[in-house]
Motif scaffolding. Structure first.
Motif, mmCIF file in Angstrom:
data_model
loop_
_atom_site.group_PDB
_atom_site.id
_atom_site.type_symbol
_atom_site.label_atom_id
_atom_site.label_comp_id
_atom_site.label_asym_id
_atom_site.label_seq_id
_atom_site.Cartn_x
_atom_site.Cartn_y
_atom_site.Cartn_z
ATOM 1 N N THR A 355 0.841 -1.204 0.000
ATOM 2 C CA THR A 355 0.000 0.000 0.000
ATOM 3 C C THR A 355 0.871 1.246 0.000
ATOM 4 O OG1 THR A 355 -0.100 0.052 2.431
ATOM 5 C CG2 THR A 355 -1.836 -1.158 1.279
ATOM 6 N N ARG A 356 0.360 2.274 -0.605
ATOM 7 C CA ARG A 356 0.888 3.625 -0.521
ATOM 8 C C ARG A 356 -0.306 4.568 -0.538
ATOM 9 N NH1 ARG A 356 1.544 5.613 -5.879
ATOM 10 N NH2 ARG A 356 1.403 3.979 -7.474
ATOM 11 N N PRO A 357 -0.138 5.809 -0.218
ATOM 12 C CA PRO A 357 -1.297 6.700 -0.053
ATOM 13 C C PRO A 357 -2.272 6.639 -1.228
ATOM 14 C CG PRO A 357 0.707 7.829 0.624
ATOM 15 C CD PRO A 357 1.132 6.512 0.047
ATOM 16 N N GLY A 358 -3.479 6.151 -0.951
ATOM 17 C CA GLY A 358 -4.546 6.122 -1.941
ATOM 18 C C GLY A 358 -4.470 4.998 -2.943
ATOM 19 N N VAL A 359 -3.462 4.130 -2.857
ATOM 20 C CA VAL A 359 -3.263 3.086 -3.870
ATOM 21 C C VAL A 359 -2.933 1.765 -3.190
ATOM 22 C CG1 VAL A 359 -1.874 2.338 -5.847
ATOM 23 C CG2 VAL A 359 -2.455 4.749 -5.584
ATOM 24 N N VAL A 360 -3.521 0.699 -3.720
ATOM 25 C CA VAL A 360 -3.193 -0.664 -3.301
ATOM 26 C C VAL A 360 -2.499 -1.341 -4.470
ATOM 27 C CG1 VAL A 360 -4.087 -2.908 -2.595
ATOM 28 C CG2 VAL A 360 -5.109 -0.819 -1.679
ATOM 29 N N GLU A 361 -1.307 -1.882 -4.238
ATOM 30 C CA GLU A 361 -0.538 -2.545 -5.282
ATOM 31 C C GLU A 361 -0.598 -4.050 -5.088
ATOM 32 O OE1 GLU A 361 2.866 0.897 -6.070
ATOM 33 O OE2 GLU A 361 3.393 -0.951 -5.025
ATOM 34 N N VAL A 362 -1.085 -4.739 -6.121
ATOM 35 C CA VAL A 362 -1.083 -6.198 -6.142
ATOM 36 C C VAL A 362 0.047 -6.622 -7.068
ATOM 37 C CG1 VAL A 362 -2.387 -8.274 -6.677
ATOM 38 C CG2 VAL A 362 -3.556 -6.281 -5.715
ATOM 39 N N VAL A 363 1.057 -7.319 -6.496
ATOM 40 C CA VAL A 363 2.297 -7.580 -7.220
ATOM 41 C C VAL A 363 2.435 -9.075 -7.489
ATOM 42 C CG1 VAL A 363 4.805 -7.290 -7.204
ATOM 43 C CG2 VAL A 363 3.342 -5.611 -6.057
ATOM 44 N N VAL A 364 2.809 -9.398 -8.742
ATOM 45 C CA VAL A 364 3.177 -10.761 -9.124
ATOM 46 C C VAL A 364 4.559 -10.665 -9.757
ATOM 47 C CG1 VAL A 364 2.627 -12.775 -10.525
ATOM 48 C CG2 VAL A 364 0.776 -11.405 -9.543
ATOM 49 N N GLU A 365 5.564 -11.348 -9.155
ATOM 50 C CA GLU A 365 6.927 -11.276 -9.672
ATOM 51 C C GLU A 365 7.586 -12.636 -9.592
ATOM 52 O OE1 GLU A 365 8.978 -8.406 -7.356
ATOM 53 O OE2 GLU A 365 8.615 -9.401 -5.442
ATOM 54 N N ASP A 366 8.594 -12.832 -10.425
ATOM 55 C CA ASP A 366 9.296 -14.114 -10.449
ATOM 56 C C ASP A 366 10.785 -13.867 -10.603
ATOM 57 O OD1 ASP A 366 10.085 -14.132 -13.362
ATOM 58 O OD2 ASP A 366 7.911 -14.090 -13.636
ATOM 59 N N ASP A 367 11.549 -14.970 -10.503
ATOM 60 C CA ASP A 367 13.005 -14.891 -10.628
ATOM 61 C C ASP A 367 13.461 -15.406 -11.988
ATOM 62 O OD1 ASP A 367 12.867 -14.007 -8.077
ATOM 63 O OD2 ASP A 367 13.582 -15.854 -7.132
ATOM 64 N N GLY A 368 12.570 -15.355 -12.981
ATOM 65 C CA GLY A 368 12.906 -15.861 -14.311
ATOM 66 C C GLY A 368 13.682 -14.852 -15.146
ATOM 67 N N PRO A 369 13.631 -15.029 -16.485
ATOM 68 C CA PRO A 369 14.421 -14.158 -17.375
ATOM 69 C C PRO A 369 13.825 -12.768 -17.573
ATOM 70 C CG PRO A 369 13.182 -15.756 -18.653
ATOM 71 C CD PRO A 369 12.985 -16.126 -17.208
ATOM 72 N N GLY A 370 12.594 -12.546 -17.189
ATOM 73 C CA GLY A 370 11.980 -11.233 -17.348
ATOM 74 C C GLY A 370 11.340 -11.058 -18.714
ATOM 75 N N PHE A 371 10.837 -9.852 -18.958
ATOM 76 C CA PHE A 371 10.153 -9.557 -20.223
ATOM 77 C C PHE A 371 11.172 -9.306 -21.330
ATOM 78 C CE2 PHE A 371 6.929 -8.122 -17.093
ATOM 79 C CZ PHE A 371 5.911 -8.981 -17.471
ATOM 80 N N GLU A 372 10.878 -9.865 -22.500
ATOM 81 C CA GLU A 372 11.740 -9.628 -23.659
ATOM 82 C C GLU A 372 11.379 -8.347 -24.386
ATOM 83 O OE1 GLU A 372 11.652 -12.969 -26.203
ATOM 84 O OE2 GLU A 372 12.359 -14.379 -24.683
ATOM 85 N N ARG A 373 10.072 -7.927 -24.314
ATOM 86 C CA ARG A 373 9.595 -6.748 -25.049
ATOM 87 C C ARG A 373 8.938 -5.779 -24.081
ATOM 88 N NH1 ARG A 373 8.320 -7.829 -30.693
ATOM 89 N NH2 ARG A 373 6.776 -6.178 -30.473
ATOM 90 N N PRO A 374 9.159 -4.479 -24.258
ATOM 91 C CA PRO A 374 8.512 -3.493 -23.370
ATOM 92 C C PRO A 374 7.021 -3.362 -23.615
ATOM 93 C CG PRO A 374 9.740 -2.384 -25.109
ATOM 94 C CD PRO A 374 10.071 -3.853 -25.208
ATOM 95 N N ASP A 375 6.535 -3.803 -24.795
ATOM 96 C CA ASP A 375 5.111 -3.685 -25.107
ATOM 97 C C ASP A 375 4.386 -5.000 -24.909
ATOM 98 O OD1 ASP A 375 6.339 -5.038 -27.115
ATOM 99 O OD2 ASP A 375 5.386 -3.926 -28.771
ATOM 100 N N ALA A 376 4.868 -5.824 -23.975
ATOM 101 C CA ALA A 376 4.270 -7.136 -23.778
ATOM 102 C C ALA A 376 2.834 -7.070 -23.291
ATOM 103 C CB ALA A 376 5.102 -7.947 -22.771
ATOM 104 N N VAL A 377 2.410 -5.918 -22.767
ATOM 105 C CA VAL A 377 1.048 -5.794 -22.258
ATOM 106 C C VAL A 377 0.025 -5.760 -23.386
ATOM 107 C CG1 VAL A 377 0.972 -3.283 -22.252
ATOM 108 C CG2 VAL A 377 -0.376 -4.565 -20.572
#
Length: 423
Positions: A355-377
């Motif tokens: 949490t931070r002021p006014g915002v709740v962050e739901v985080v999913v992270e891993d220890d893998g190689p990460g994203f290959e492309r910045p536009d993966a969304v």
């Protein structure tokens, strides 16, 4: 647009008026000057007829001078004996030049003097007619006023005609803009009545066709998704029968729960497809901490089977966000499924709520190689061989709740996806 078109018409009309009216005004001034000088020359010639006569013609000369002199032009005769008749005047240098036998027109104080030499038995006389500036410019002001009035009328007519044309064109373009905005907002029944110039009307017809095409495609897509329940009914029933045949009660109960969740997920997808305007995320609320804990328990079994370490960081207390529990659960499931699909076995991952002021962050992270492309969304651009629909679903869930989806790197260099939701 309407104002711009009117201003453009005014600019063009002003250029035309300047090109025509200014020369006309200069011409009117020249004509007035020539008219006054011609009148002065005629007076001088009338007097010159008698200025070169004998002495007995002096009476006739004087009578002629009196007849031509008026309130504007004044005539004087400089005789050879250095005397003068008529209007008293000073003998100017130009008169001395005229006394040598040369007719001329010269500038004098307050006007112009027309000088005409006349020969006589006693010598050379000079007839001088003075034309004042008031006569030289007589009628010029009235001419300019008439031209200015004509110009003003033409400008006013341009404004009225241009505004009418611009209003019609602007209305057509505004209608196109309104319908385009309504189509963009999801109102696929919005249509425009083509109007205006042929090009604008053509755009209206194309926009109507585009709206009909998109509506047809979305209707086909909704029907295809809605048909999903019928396509999956038989395999789900078979799966439920297989689960019922399990002999171990705990395993049978666990598998039955999974089948029930599958049925609910399929029903939710079908219901959403049949009610496209329903926005459950904008009206629902849930405890983000509770949802993350429940989904962590669900995925812990598969994580243990693959030898993955699952880190769960959820604070105590209620963290309410403006999205339904089902929507948030689906978003978490697709994000965790991406971890299992795109990282090798035994790669740790974590779920967290911060949490931070006014915002709740739901985080999913891993220890893998990460994203290959910045536009993966973006849909269809995961960069890992899949369609990228998981990230797109999570993004739409966050945006429905007036939040956003943020991609980044975890502390170990792996992928990190954050659902930022307003508290």
């Amino acid at each position: 647009m309407r104002r711009l078109l009117v201003q453009y018409g005014l600019a063009m009309t002003s250029v035309v008026l300047v090109a025509f009216l200014v020369p006309l005004g200069i011409l009117a001034r020249s004509l007035a000057l020539e008219r006054a000088l011609d009148a002065g020359l005629r007076d001088a010639q009338s007097v010159a007829v008698f200025a070169g006569g004998a002495a007995q013609d002096e009476a006739r000369l004087e009578a002629t001078i009196l007849s031509v002199n008026d309130d504007a032009r004044r005539t004087t005769v400089f005789l050879p004996d250095a005397t003068s008749m008529g209007e008293p005047a000073t003998r100017s240098p130009a008169a001395e030049v005229a006394a040598s036998g040369r007719a001329l027109t010269a500038r004098a104080d307050g006007g112009v003097e027309v000088l005409l030499p006349v020969g006589s038995t006693a010598g050379l006389a000079v007839v001088r007619t003075f034309v004042p500036d008031s006569e030289l410019t007589s009628g010029v002001r009235q001419s300019w006023l008439v031209l200015a009035t004509v110009g003003a009328v033409l400008l006013a007519g341009t404004v009225l005609a241009g505004d009418r044309i611009a209003r019609r064109l602007a209305r057509s373009v505004t209608d196109l803009s309104d319908v385009a905005e309504r189509l963009g907002a999801g109102e696929l029944t919005a249509r425009v009545a083509p109007s205006g110039p042929a090009e604008v009307a053509s755009v209206g017809r194309v926009l109507n066709g585009l709206g009909a095409r998109v509506a047809g495609l979305l209707a086909d897509e909704r029907e295809l998704v809605a048909d999903l329940s019928h396509r999956l009914r038989t395999p789900i029933t078979a799966l439920r029968l297989d689960v019922d045949l399990l002999t171990e009660p705990q395993e049978r109960e666990r598998m039955s729960g999974h089948v029930d969740e599958l049925v609910r997920a399929v029903d939710a997808i079908v219901w959403t497809a049949r009610h496209p305007r329903h926005d459950d995320a904008s009206h629902g609320r849930c405890d983000a901490a509770r949802v993350v804990r429940e989904r962590a328990r669900f995925w812990a079994v598969l994580a243990a089977d693959q030898g993955r370490e699952l880190r769960v960081e959820v604070p105590d207390g209620v963290l309410e966000v403006g999205v339904g529990a089902g929507e948030l659960g689906v978003a978490l499931d697709v994000l965790v499924d991406n971890v299992f699909s795109h990282t090798p076995d035994r790669v740790p991952f974590g779920l967290a709520v911060r949490t931070r002021p006014g915002v709740v962050e739901v985080v999913v992270e891993d220890d893998g190689p990460g994203f290959e492309r910045p536009d993966a969304v973006d849909r269809g651009r995961s960069g890992a061989g899949s369609t990228g629909l998981g990230l797109d679903v999570a993004r739409r869930t966050a945006e429905k709740a007036a939040g956003r989806l943020v991609l980044g790197a975890s502390a170990t260099g792996g992928a990190r996806v954050v659902l930022e939701l307003p508290a």
